[in-house]
Design an enzyme around this catalytic site. Structure first.
Site, short mmCIF file in Angstrom:
data_model
loop_
_atom_site.label_atom_id
_atom_site.label_comp_id
_atom_site.label_asym_id
_atom_site.label_seq_id
_atom_site.Cartn_x
_atom_site.Cartn_y
_atom_site.Cartn_z
N GLY A 12 -13.64 -8.44 -8.94
CA GLY A 12 -12.67 -8.28 -7.86
C GLY A 12 -13.22 -8.81 -6.55
O GLY A 12 -14.35 -9.31 -6.49
N GLY A 15 -16.43 -6.70 -5.56
CA GLY A 15 -17.51 -6.90 -6.52
C GLY A 15 -18.09 -8.30 -6.48
O GLY A 15 -19.31 -8.49 -6.58
N TYR A 136 -5.18 9.44 -6.23
CA TYR A 136 -6.32 8.53 -6.14
C TYR A 136 -7.48 9.19 -5.40
O TYR A 136 -8.63 9.15 -5.86
CB TYR A 136 -5.88 7.26 -5.39
CG TYR A 136 -6.95 6.22 -5.22
CD1 TYR A 136 -7.33 5.42 -6.30
CD2 TYR A 136 -7.56 6.00 -3.99
CE1 TYR A 136 -8.31 4.44 -6.14
CE2 TYR A 136 -8.52 5.02 -3.83
CZ TYR A 136 -8.89 4.25 -4.91
OH TYR A 136 -9.86 3.29 -4.76
N LYS A 140 -11.32 10.30 -6.83
CA LYS A 140 -12.55 9.82 -6.21
C LYS A 140 -13.44 10.99 -5.77
O LYS A 140 -14.67 10.92 -5.89
CB LYS A 140 -12.22 8.92 -5.01
CG LYS A 140 -11.63 7.58 -5.38
CD LYS A 140 -12.64 6.69 -6.08
CE LYS A 140 -12.17 5.28 -6.25
NZ LYS A 140 -13.18 4.41 -6.89
N ASN A 165 -9.56 0.80 4.07
CA ASN A 165 -8.87 -0.32 3.44
C ASN A 165 -9.62 -1.62 3.70
O ASN A 165 -9.97 -1.93 4.84
CB ASN A 165 -7.45 -0.45 4.00
CG ASN A 165 -6.54 0.68 3.55
OD1 ASN A 165 -6.87 1.43 2.64
ND2 ASN A 165 -5.39 0.80 4.20
N LEU A 166 -9.82 -2.38 2.64
CA LEU A 166 -10.51 -3.66 2.74
C LEU A 166 -9.52 -4.81 2.74
O LEU A 166 -8.39 -4.68 2.27
CB LEU A 166 -11.49 -3.82 1.58
CG LEU A 166 -12.52 -2.72 1.36
CD1 LEU A 166 -13.44 -3.10 0.20
CD2 LEU A 166 -13.33 -2.46 2.62
N HIS A 179 -2.54 -4.44 -0.96
CA HIS A 179 -2.66 -3.51 0.16
C HIS A 179 -2.01 -4.13 1.40
O HIS A 179 -1.56 -5.28 1.39
CB HIS A 179 -4.12 -3.17 0.41
CG HIS A 179 -4.70 -2.25 -0.61
ND1 HIS A 179 -5.46 -2.69 -1.67
CD2 HIS A 179 -4.59 -0.91 -0.76
CE1 HIS A 179 -5.82 -1.66 -2.41
NE2 HIS A 179 -5.30 -0.56 -1.89
#
Length: 312
Positions: A12, A15, A136, A140, A165-166, A179
């Site tokens: 992703g 990653g 979610y 986590k 948020n990325l 997103h």
């Protein structure tokens, strides 16, 4: 001695960037990034078989079932089950095969809906998460608790990072699962291409969010892997808050959209505010975000145009 690293979700956006960062770290040896096709981490036996065969020294767990607010609202069961199972299975398998360190990637979604801003790690358990984010976020949090209990009982070295948020080049621009920043870039870019007079967005634009450039997030994760070894979670973010309305205006400018923005107030806003106190990350392992939001969005828009935009 170089250490073998296994990254779940290693193909992703995040990653992939972590793999790139590790190439420059002298301590990092072979980096494994198995795909979901090679191992379904929801399957405990398959996960254990993968970890036994790989024998990594370090595991960085990025894998998960993720998506924007619309997708999360429509798939709460999947979000809870998938993220719970992949997190617990990866952590338990790491313990079973003698992994030296487990780096769990958590989320700002775990915070209570009405926690004081900026969000501090010690308020993580002071209330229930926003209802759409709860499946979610709670999954986590379960991984966080698992890491803490394994540390207490077995001396297992697990850490947990709470990411905002990325966004960035390489993000997912799928209209259903993306997103907010990726979704807005796609919406406004397509509106420009089609010469649309108006773009409709969810909510009323008043909620605030914090965003972190994915390259900065990857650096934070590698720094924490190297320097942090305590049970408490650590916030990872930019420390900068922006309203969705202002974000939309910024992305509209960067994409060249000059039409009207319409807010559909029948759709959910999500959590009212999100902004992290990032003091602990700076103090514990020296992380400070470096890419300003406007610059990061400019880079992301450019990447989208090169890879996804309709060719005229």
């Amino acid at each position: 001695m170089k250490k073998k690293v296994l990254i779940t979700g290693g193909h992703g956006m995040l990653g992939t960037l972590i793999r790139g960062k590790l190439k420059d770290r002298k301590w990092a040896g072979e980096v494994l990034a198995p795909t979901s096709a090679e191992c379904d981490l929801r399957d405990q036996s398959a996960t254990h078989a993968l970890f036994r065969a790989a024998k990594p020294a370090i595991v960085i767990h990025c894998a998960g079932n993720v998506g924007g607010i619309g997708y999360a609202k429509d798939h709460p069961g999947d979000f809870f089950y998938d993220n719970l199972m992949v997190g617990i299975n990866a952590l338990h398998a790491s313990h079973e095969v003698g992994v030296e360190k487990f780096v769990g990637i958590g989320s700002v979604c775990a915070y209570p809906e009405f926690a004081p801003i900026p969000l501090k790690e010690e308020t993580l358990w002071d209330g229930y998460p926003q209802e759409v984010n709860a499946p979610y976020g709670i999954a986590k949090k379960a991984m966080l608790v698992a890491g803490q209990t394994y540390r207490e009982q077995y001396g297992f070295h697990a850490i947990h990072l709470l990411l905002v948020n990325l966004y960035g080049p390489g993000d997912k621009f799928d209209p259903v699962r993306s997103h907010v920043i990726a979704a807005l870039i796609r919406k406004f870019s397509e509106a420009v291409e089609k010469n649309e007079a108006a773009v409709t967005l969810w909510g009323d634009g008043t909620p605030t969010r914090e965003f972190l450039f994915a390259g900065d997030a990857a650096e934070a994760i590698v720094l924490a892997t190297e320097r942090y070894d305590e049970p408490g979670p650590v916030n990872i973010g930019s420390g900068q808050e922006i309203s969705i309305k202002d974000l939309a205006a910024l992305i509209a400018r960067e994409t060249g959209y000059k039409g009207k923005i319409v807010w559909d107030t029948s759709k959910p806003n999500g959590q009212p505010r999100r902004c992290l106190d990032t003091t602990k990350a700076k103090e514990k392992f020296g992380f400070i975000a470096t890419v300003p939001l406007q610059e990061g969005i400019k880079q992301t828009v450019a990447w989208y145009r090169e890879h996804h935009a309709t060719k005229r």
